[in-house]
Design a protein around this motif. Structure first.
Motif, short mmCIF file in Angstrom:
data_model
loop_
_atom_site.label_atom_id
_atom_site.label_comp_id
_atom_site.label_asym_id
_atom_site.label_seq_id
_atom_site.Cartn_x
_atom_site.Cartn_y
_atom_site.Cartn_z
N SER A 162 0.74 -0.88 0.06
CA SER A 162 0.16 0.11 0.19
C SER A 162 0.65 1.77 -0.29
N ASP A 163 2.46 1.28 0.31
CA ASP A 163 3.07 2.13 0.71
C ASP A 163 3.53 2.67 -0.59
N PRO A 164 3.95 3.36 -1.85
CA PRO A 164 4.80 3.22 -3.35
C PRO A 164 6.20 3.50 -2.27
N HIS A 165 6.87 3.87 -1.48
CA HIS A 165 7.98 4.48 -1.25
C HIS A 165 8.24 3.05 -0.41
N PHE A 166 7.84 2.32 -0.06
CA PHE A 166 8.47 1.19 0.76
C PHE A 166 9.24 0.84 0.32
N GLY A 167 10.80 0.42 1.05
CA GLY A 167 11.95 0.00 0.56
C GLY A 167 12.76 0.94 0.65
N SER A 168 12.19 2.11 0.78
CA SER A 168 13.08 3.52 0.28
C SER A 168 14.45 4.21 1.74
N VAL A 169 13.96 3.51 3.29
CA VAL A 169 14.74 3.81 4.25
C VAL A 169 15.86 2.31 4.29
N SER A 170 15.81 1.30 4.01
CA SER A 170 17.02 0.02 4.44
C SER A 170 17.09 0.27 2.89
N GLY A 244 15.81 7.45 14.57
CA GLY A 244 17.39 7.56 14.90
C GLY A 244 17.17 5.64 16.17
N GLY A 245 18.66 5.37 15.70
CA GLY A 245 18.27 3.80 16.53
C GLY A 245 19.79 2.76 16.41
N ALA A 250 16.53 -0.45 10.44
CA ALA A 250 16.71 0.38 9.52
C ALA A 250 15.92 -0.98 8.65
N PHE A 251 15.84 -1.93 9.69
CA PHE A 251 14.88 -2.97 8.87
C PHE A 251 14.91 -4.23 9.83
N PRO A 252 13.10 -4.35 10.59
CA PRO A 252 12.47 -3.98 9.67
C PRO A 252 11.41 -2.74 10.60
#
Length: 409
Positions: A162-170, A244-245, A250-252
């Motif tokens: 549902s999120d077209p940006h999924f994967g953009s963080v990791s 932060g963390g 970062a994933f998940p």
């Protein structure tokens, strides 16, 4: 839930630089230019065994972020959560035959004591998952109403598609995500899920486990990622400056949280920068609760180790690096603390204005604490070798080390 008392941050002459820091989402450095109030969210502990050196290294990194921002004359709106209900906490309580609430309260209290001793600046809002549940339930219901969530045997899952940006963080591929999901609390092999990576939003009540009223969701408790989303959106809103963390988040965790928030709000990104601290090892393996190879801040303190030395041991390693805790690491920090305290105890010394700027420059460049420590080492060596005539220098060094590095001399 209350945080811990703040130590005073001394005022320094001049002003610090804008922070340039590594962003996981872009894979490179970004220069952060917050408004008058910088916004920071750092994921907190699951309180069943606190505070080991891996925790301390992570919170030290984001304490430096705060100190750099404060030195630029900004205010900081810092938010941190406590995951005070989750599978690992419940499993530890069952193993030890103790009440899970009491376990969470005990370890959270110990964490506060450790943070106070290490002079970590406290969050403005310190929020437990349990107290956030009234705000979590409506978000899960909204995701369901948006078609971004679905039910499976009473549990509610988020659809990552549902999120077209999924994967953009990791920036990981699907295969790597699936492996990490299985290792880090996900259930990619559960039959019936639309996508193996879909994370839990609401866990339906199980026998013998705590649950809360979930309104139309039914009784249950929240998933891990939606907890931080609810707290961050409530207190910081979208587009805050830093999420932060530790690097294992970062994933998940950060990936999923970003997708939850982006679908809920229709805005992108959730955070302007995703910043992750490296892992601390002991005896060749990552320090973790599951492995039991932990060095605890509280035990070092009980053994008489000066918290300032513990902090210097953390600062001796770049926040993004993976490193190993050893007795020598601690001894080097104890020795360094002794040299610095001897240097600032004299009535005068070499001029220190340049040193303050060196510390500022080092920290502004991706929190290069080892370079900052090396600069103070050089000043202390000059003081030992030939002293100086500047009567204000020792005091200025002491204030700068306290304000920018969090080390009280």
């Amino acid at each position: 839930m209350h945080a811990w008392p703040a130590s005073e941050v001394p005022a320094l002459p001049g002003q610090g630089r804008d922070l340039r820091i590594h962003d996981t989402a872009t894979g490179g450095p970004v220069t952060l230019t917050p408004g008058p109030v910088a916004r920071l969210y750092v994921c907190g502990i699951t309180p069943y065994d606190a505070t080991h050196m891996g925790h301390a290294a992570t919170y030290n990194a984001f304490d430096l972020v705060q100190r750099v921002w404060l030195d630029t004359k900004r205010q900081v709106h810092y938010v941190q959560n406590v995951t005070d209900v989750d599978d690992p906490l419940l499993e530890r309580a069952r193993r030890d035959a103790i009440d899970w609430v009491g376990l969470a309260e005990r370890e959270t209290s110990l964490f506060r004591e450790d943070m106070t001793a290490l002079r970590m600046l406290p969050p403005r809002h310190y929020i437990g998952a349990v107290e956030a549940i009234p705000g979590i339930v409506p978000l899960v219901e909204r995701l369901r109403d948006l078609g971004a969530a679905y039910e499976l045997d009473g549990d509610v899952y988020f659809s990552v598609e549902s999120d077209p940006h999924f994967g953009s963080v990791s920036r990981l591929d699907a295969a790597a995500m699936r492996l990490l999901s299985a290792e880090r609390g996900g259930d990619p092999d559960r039959p019936g899920k639309k996508n193996p990576l879909d994370p839990m939003l609401w866990l339906a009540a199980r026998d013998g486990e705590p649950s809360w009223d979930g309104a139309s969701l039914g009784p249950g408790r929240p998933g891990w990622h939606i907890e931080c989303v609810a707290i961050a959106l409530d207190h910081l809103g979208m587009g805050f400056d830093v999420q932060g963390g530790g690097s294992d988040l970062a994933f998940p965790h950060h990936e999923m949280g970003a997708s939850h928030a982006q679908v809920l709000t229709g805005e992108f990104p959730m955070a302007r920068a995703y910043v992750h601290a490296g892992m601390v090892a002991l005896d060749g393996e990552k320090m973790s609760k599951s492995k039991g190879n932990l060095v605890f801040v509280s035990r070092l303190r009980r053994d008489g180790v000066d918290p300032a030395a513990i902090r210097l041991a953390l600062l001796a390693h770049h926040y993004r690096s993976d490193w190993e805790w050893t007795d020598q690491v601690l001894q080097d920090a104890v020795d360094r603390l002794g040299r610095w305290r001897a240097a600032v105890s004299r009535p005068d010394g070499p001029a220190a204005d340049k040193l303050v700027e060196e510390i500022r420059d080092a920290l502004a460049e991706d929190l290069d604490a080892p370079a900052a420590l090396a600069a103070v080492d050089r000043w202390a060596a000059l003081q030992e070798e030939r002293g100086g005539t500047d009567t204000g220098a020792p005091g200025l060094v002491s204030r700068a080390v306290d304000a920018l590095l969090g080390v009280a001399l």
